[in-house]
Every structure is written in C-alpha cells, then in structure tokens.
Write a protein that holds these residues in place. Structure first.
Motif, PDB file in Angstrom:
ATOM      1  N   ALA A   1       0.804  -1.225   0.000  1.00 57.25           N
ATOM      2  CA  ALA A   1       0.000   0.000   0.000  1.00 57.25           C
ATOM      3  C   ALA A   1       0.835   1.272   0.000  1.00 57.25           C
ATOM      4  O   ALA A   1       0.410   2.295  -0.546  1.00 57.25           O
ATOM      5  N   HIS A   2       2.027   1.227   0.610  1.00 56.97           N
ATOM      6  CA  HIS A   2       2.856   2.432   0.725  1.00 56.97           C
ATOM      7  C   HIS A   2       4.133   2.300  -0.096  1.00 56.97           C
ATOM      8  O   HIS A   2       4.550   1.187  -0.441  1.00 56.97           O
ATOM      9  N   VAL A   3       4.749   3.437  -0.371  1.00 59.95           N
ATOM     10  CA  VAL A   3       6.072   3.433  -1.001  1.00 59.95           C
ATOM     11  C   VAL A   3       7.091   3.111   0.086  1.00 59.95           C
ATOM     12  O   VAL A   3       7.383   3.944   0.945  1.00 59.95           O
ATOM     13  N   THR A   4       7.577   1.896   0.078  1.00 64.30           N
ATOM     14  CA  THR A   4       8.557   1.446   1.063  1.00 64.30           C
ATOM     15  C   THR A   4       9.680   0.726   0.331  1.00 64.30           C
ATOM     16  O   THR A   4       9.554   0.374  -0.854  1.00 64.30           O
ATOM     17  N   ALA A   5      10.768   0.470   1.049  1.00 64.97           N
ATOM     18  CA  ALA A   5      11.866  -0.294   0.448  1.00 64.97           C
ATOM     19  C   ALA A   5      11.363  -1.660  -0.011  1.00 64.97           C
ATOM     20  O   ALA A   5      11.732  -2.158  -1.081  1.00 64.97           O
ATOM     21  N   ARG A   6      10.487  -2.255   0.787  1.00 64.98           N
ATOM     22  CA  ARG A   6       9.987  -3.584   0.444  1.00 64.98           C
ATOM     23  C   ARG A   6       9.072  -3.548  -0.774  1.00 64.98           C
ATOM     24  O   ARG A   6       9.174  -4.407  -1.661  1.00 64.98           O
ATOM     25  N   SER A   7       8.170  -2.580  -0.841  1.00 62.39           N
ATOM     26  CA  SER A   7       7.255  -2.533  -1.982  1.00 62.39           C
ATOM     27  C   SER A   7       8.004  -2.223  -3.275  1.00 62.39           C
ATOM     28  O   SER A   7       7.666  -2.747  -4.344  1.00 62.39           O
ATOM     29  N   LEU A   8       9.052  -1.400  -3.217  1.00 60.31           N
ATOM     30  CA  LEU A   8       9.828  -1.091  -4.410  1.00 60.31           C
ATOM     31  C   LEU A   8      10.687  -2.272  -4.849  1.00 60.31           C
ATOM     32  O   LEU A   8      10.989  -2.432  -6.032  1.00 60.31           O
ATOM     33  N   GLN A   9      11.064  -3.107  -3.893  1.00 57.16           N
ATOM     34  CA  GLN A   9      11.895  -4.266  -4.216  1.00 57.16           C
ATOM     35  C   GLN A   9      11.130  -5.288  -5.067  1.00 57.16           C
ATOM     36  O   GLN A   9      11.741  -6.142  -5.700  1.00 57.16           O
ATOM     37  N   ARG A  10       9.814  -5.174  -5.098  1.00 52.37           N
ATOM     38  CA  ARG A  10       9.024  -6.061  -5.956  1.00 52.37           C
ATOM     39  C   ARG A  10       9.432  -5.904  -7.418  1.00 52.37           C
ATOM     40  O   ARG A  10       9.273  -6.831  -8.222  1.00 52.37           O
ATOM     41  N   HIS A  11       9.956  -4.754  -7.768  1.00 58.03           N
ATOM     42  CA  HIS A  11      10.315  -4.483  -9.157  1.00 58.03           C
ATOM     43  C   HIS A  11      11.800  -4.725  -9.425  1.00 58.03           C
ATOM     44  O   HIS A  11      12.357  -4.198 -10.384  1.00 58.03           O
ATOM     45  N   VAL A  12      12.420  -5.530  -8.555  1.00 64.78           N
ATOM     46  CA  VAL A  12      13.839  -5.829  -8.698  1.00 64.78           C
ATOM     47  C   VAL A  12      14.043  -7.343  -8.695  1.00 64.78           C
ATOM     48  O   VAL A  12      13.450  -8.054  -7.883  1.00 64.78           O
ATOM     49  N   GLN A  13      14.885  -7.833  -9.602  1.00 65.68           N
ATOM     50  CA  GLN A  13      15.302  -9.230  -9.614  1.00 65.68           C
ATOM     51  C   GLN A  13      16.788  -9.277  -9.280  1.00 65.68           C
ATOM     52  O   GLN A  13      17.605  -8.717 -10.007  1.00 65.68           O
ATOM     53  N   LEU A  14      17.117  -9.900  -8.161  1.00 67.25           N
ATOM     54  CA  LEU A  14      18.509 -10.003  -7.758  1.00 67.25           C
ATOM     55  C   LEU A  14      19.190 -11.134  -8.520  1.00 67.25           C
ATOM     56  O   LEU A  14      18.605 -12.198  -8.719  1.00 67.25           O
ATOM     57  N   THR A  15      20.421 -10.907  -8.953  1.00 65.22           N
ATOM     58  CA  THR A  15      21.205 -11.917  -9.667  1.00 65.22           C
ATOM     59  C   THR A  15      22.582 -11.999  -9.034  1.00 65.22           C
ATOM     60  O   THR A  15      22.940 -11.164  -8.187  1.00 65.22           O
ATOM     61  N   GLU A  16      23.342 -12.973  -9.440  1.00 63.09           N
ATOM     62  CA  GLU A  16      24.697 -13.113  -8.892  1.00 63.09           C
ATOM     63  C   GLU A  16      25.556 -11.903  -9.231  1.00 63.09           C
ATOM     64  O   GLU A  16      26.416 -11.495  -8.460  1.00 63.09           O
ATOM     65  N   GLY A  17      25.315 -11.327 -10.385  1.00 63.82           N
ATOM     66  CA  GLY A  17      26.114 -10.182 -10.799  1.00 63.82           C
ATOM     67  C   GLY A  17      25.528  -8.841 -10.409  1.00 63.82           C
ATOM     68  O   GLY A  17      26.095  -7.803 -10.735  1.00 63.82           O
ATOM     69  N   GLY A  18      24.398  -8.839  -9.711  1.00 64.19           N
ATOM     70  CA  GLY A  18      23.781  -7.572  -9.321  1.00 64.19           C
ATOM     71  C   GLY A  18      22.261  -7.671  -9.316  1.00 64.19           C
ATOM     72  O   GLY A  18      21.695  -8.466  -8.587  1.00 64.19           O
ATOM     73  N   TRP A  19      21.630  -6.913 -10.184  1.00 64.99           N
ATOM     74  CA  TRP A  19      20.170  -6.916 -10.224  1.00 64.99           C
ATOM     75  C   TRP A  19      19.698  -6.354 -11.552  1.00 64.99           C
ATOM     76  O   TRP A  19      20.471  -5.748 -12.301  1.00 64.99           O
TER      77      TRP A  19
END
Length: 251
Positions: A174-192
């Motif tokens: 519901a809010h702009v948080t570090a967790r909600s924004l992380q939904r749009h990130v895919q972590l990889t071995e070389g970064g994201w």
C-alpha cells in the motif's frame, strides 16, 4: 452480484481461493441487499445505516481484490485487501460502541477538513483560494477533534491480531517502502535488474487469504448487528471452507 468473476474452476490451489472469494462476495451482496431494505428510511448517520455502507464498501473491495489478483496485479490487490481489514476494524468498533464510532467518523471528517484548509493557508501561499473566507470556517472547527487511528481502533477491539496483517500489507504494497519497491527488482549473482511479472500462485493465495478473512469478518459483524439471521447463517459454511484451505505464505 455486481462484479462476477468468470471462468474460474478449481484446477489449482489458488483457484480454491478465487472460488471462495466469489462465494463470499455472493453472500456479502445478499447481506447488503437485505441491509439496504432493513435500513430504508433511517437517518443518515444511524449506526445501522453506517453498517450497511461498510458492507457495500467491503463488497466492492473484495470484488476488486479478486479481479486485480486474477490479472496478476499483486500490490494493487493487496492494497485493497488492506482496505478490507480496515473495514473489519470499523465493523468491530461499530458493533461494540455504535454511537461512539459514528462520532469518531464525524470527528475524523472534520479534522481532515481542518487539516486540508490549514495546509492551504500555511503551505500554499500562491493558492487562488479566498484565504479570508477559508480562515473563518477553519477556526470554527474544534482543534481537539482527532483523526481515526486504525491501530487504536484495532487494539481496542476483538480483531487486534489482524493489525499485524494490516501492517504487512501496508509495507508490502500500500505504501512506497523499500519492500514494496523491491518487488520491481530481480537479484542476480552479478547484481540486479528490473522486473515486471504477474503474481505467483503463492502470492495470489496469500492475497486472497487476507481479503477473504477480512470480508468474512465484515459480513458476520454487520449481519449480527442488523440481526439478519438468515444472511448471517450463510457465512458459517464459508468460514468452514476458509479454515479447511491449506496455509498460505506469510506476507
């Protein structure tokens, strides 16, 4: 039903949640229709009339959660699942102290009006609003009036355990948080890298779990308050089905 969910059959675990959400919506809509008839002619802020409005809000929220989740929009569905939990806190408060809760609603509205006007007066010096005319009604609104605290409402009622879910849905969606924004990130071995993808089976099941749980609370609470025994009875088998479904992932 105003917002049917079409073409759902139980072929996967999440489909059981969609079907339960649909059946819960049918029961809510029936209770809302009954409640509108029961309260026809009531004064605007009669507690019973407010209870029916909460029921109508829950109908629309649950329909929207189901439709958004079906389309893979996890954060959007969870934001409205949070709204359903908020509705359940309101129903619990209305059930326990109807007159007091209605007064809280009115005070919340007036406090919000005062806050908006004060913002214009103090933080928007270039606003085209007639500042002299705005200042007078602001001063007439009691400064002691308070906004409704969902935390206080929850902790003061029988649904306080659901406040944790409310917090998690706030942080996750519901809010702009570090967790909600992380939904749009895919972590990889070389970064994201950026990602946009539909909700998984596990995410959808968890979203619908919270939405249906809150919707059942609203339906049971309002029909008990209105003494609508026939409508109230429809929620018992839905609760049994809710309890029988497998556990979902923690949000």
């Amino acid at each position: 039903m105003r917002f049917p969910i079409d073409n759902i059959t139980a072929t996967a675990p999440t489909d059981d949640w969609f079907i339960l959400a649909q059946d819960t919506l049918v029961a809510l809509e029936a209770a809302a229709d009954d409640g509108m008839q029961r309260t026809r002619g009531a004064v605007n802020w009669a507690p019973a009339a407010v209870a029916v409005r909460l029921l109508l809000r829950a109908c629309d929220n649950l329909a929207a959660v189901s439709l958004l989740t079906e389309r893979g929009l996890v954060a959007e569905g969870r934001t409205l699942a949070r709204s359903l939990i908020e509705n359940s806190f309101a129903v619990a408060a209305l059930h326990r102290k109807p007159g007091e809760y209605v007064e809280q609603l009115k005070a919340d509205s007036e406090r919000s009006r005062r806050n908006q006007a004060e913002f214009i007066l103090h933080s928007m010096p270039d606003s085209e609003a007639d500042r002299s005319r705005l200042r007078q009604p602001v001063e007439r609104i009691d400064k002691s009036l308070k906004l409704i605290s969902q935390k206080a409402l929850a902790l003061d009622g029988p649904l306080k355990d659901q406040y944790l879910g409310y917090q998690r849905l706030s942080d996750d969606a519901a809010h702009v948080t570090a967790r909600s924004l992380q939904r749009h990130v895919q972590l990889t071995e070389g970064g994201w890298h950026y990602r946009r993808q539909a909700g998984t089976e596990e995410e959808n099941a968890a979203t619908l779990h919270y939405a249906v749980m809150a919707a059942l609370g609203v339906g049971i609470g309002v029909t008990e308050y209105l003494k609508a025994d026939g409508c109230n009875a429809a929620f018992a088998p839905l609760c049994d089905r809710f309890r029988a479904l497998p556990p979902v992932a923690t949000i």
